[in-house]
Design an enzyme around this catalytic site. Sequence first.
Site, PDB file in Angstrom:
ATOM      1  CG  ASP A   1     -13.625 -44.519  -3.538  1.00 22.67           C
ATOM      2  OD1 ASP A   1     -13.668 -45.469  -2.735  1.00 22.67           O
ATOM      3  OD2 ASP A   1     -14.383 -43.533  -3.467  1.00 22.67           O
TER       4      ASP A   1
ATOM      5  CE  LYS B   1     -16.476 -49.767 -16.017  1.00 20.92           C
ATOM      6  NZ  LYS B   1     -17.883 -49.434 -15.927  1.00 20.92           N
TER       7      LYS B   1
ATOM      8  CG  ASP C   1      -7.944 -53.398  -2.759  1.00 19.56           C
ATOM      9  OD1 ASP C   1      -8.083 -52.158  -2.674  1.00 19.56           O
ATOM     10  OD2 ASP C   1      -8.722 -54.127  -3.397  1.00 19.56           O
TER      11      ASP C   1
END
Length: 198
Positions: free
Chosen positions: A106, A110, A142
């Site tokens: 993950d 932010k 990615d």
Amino acid sequence: MPPDSWIPPECFLQSLDWPAIFGNHQPVELELGAGDGGFILAWAVRHPEANFLAVERLLGRARKIAKRARALGLANLRTLRLESGYVVARMCPPNSVTRIHIMFPDPWPKRKHHKNRLIQLDFLEACHRALVPGGTVRFTTDHADYFAAARATWAAAPGWAEEGPWDASDDPPTDFQKVWEAEGRTTYRTIWRTVPPG
Ligand SMILES: C[S@@+](CC[C@H](N)C(=O)[O-])C[C@H]1O[C@@H](n2cnc3c(N)ncnc32)[C@H](O)[C@@H]1O
């Protein structure tokens, strides 16, 4: 009947005894955040000479991995529904893992959420301890910003040498990778190898 790959909660406070878990002394690899297991299941089928632990914190995904492992009759894969940092720091015996796969973790894009990213100095210290000398981490994402930040963190951690990208053209794709690459996103990858801290 193939073995049940599920490692039960009773084991969560114990160190992972690999020969007892797998019934042999084959090398051990981890995938941290294995998702639905598309990569690690295919990798375990391809590499019967090694053992694999799929770590995934979401129950539904971890259950899917275990179900598929059973359907495939895999004797060399176990599934652990737990948090990756805890598994590496608290459950892996020192010098016991040959390779760690971290595929599309993950990215927490932010800035205020960067503290939730997996690649942190204390996590890399725990990986270094769990890996055998010369053991490796394969990292893919990615997310260009996370890739740069992860490389900077690794570069600041003692005892690691970056080897750069590997030829992954023949590797089984992960489930997220299939989606991202179908959307035309770039995959960034690099290997980090442990070296004696110096
Ligand atoms: C973006 S998905 C990638 C899944 C898989 N590696 C793939 O490429 O298809 C990230 C996965 O890591 C799991 N995850 C995130 N943080 C984790 C943690 N700290 N410990 C274990 N699993 C985690 C998520 O639940 C999710 O399944």
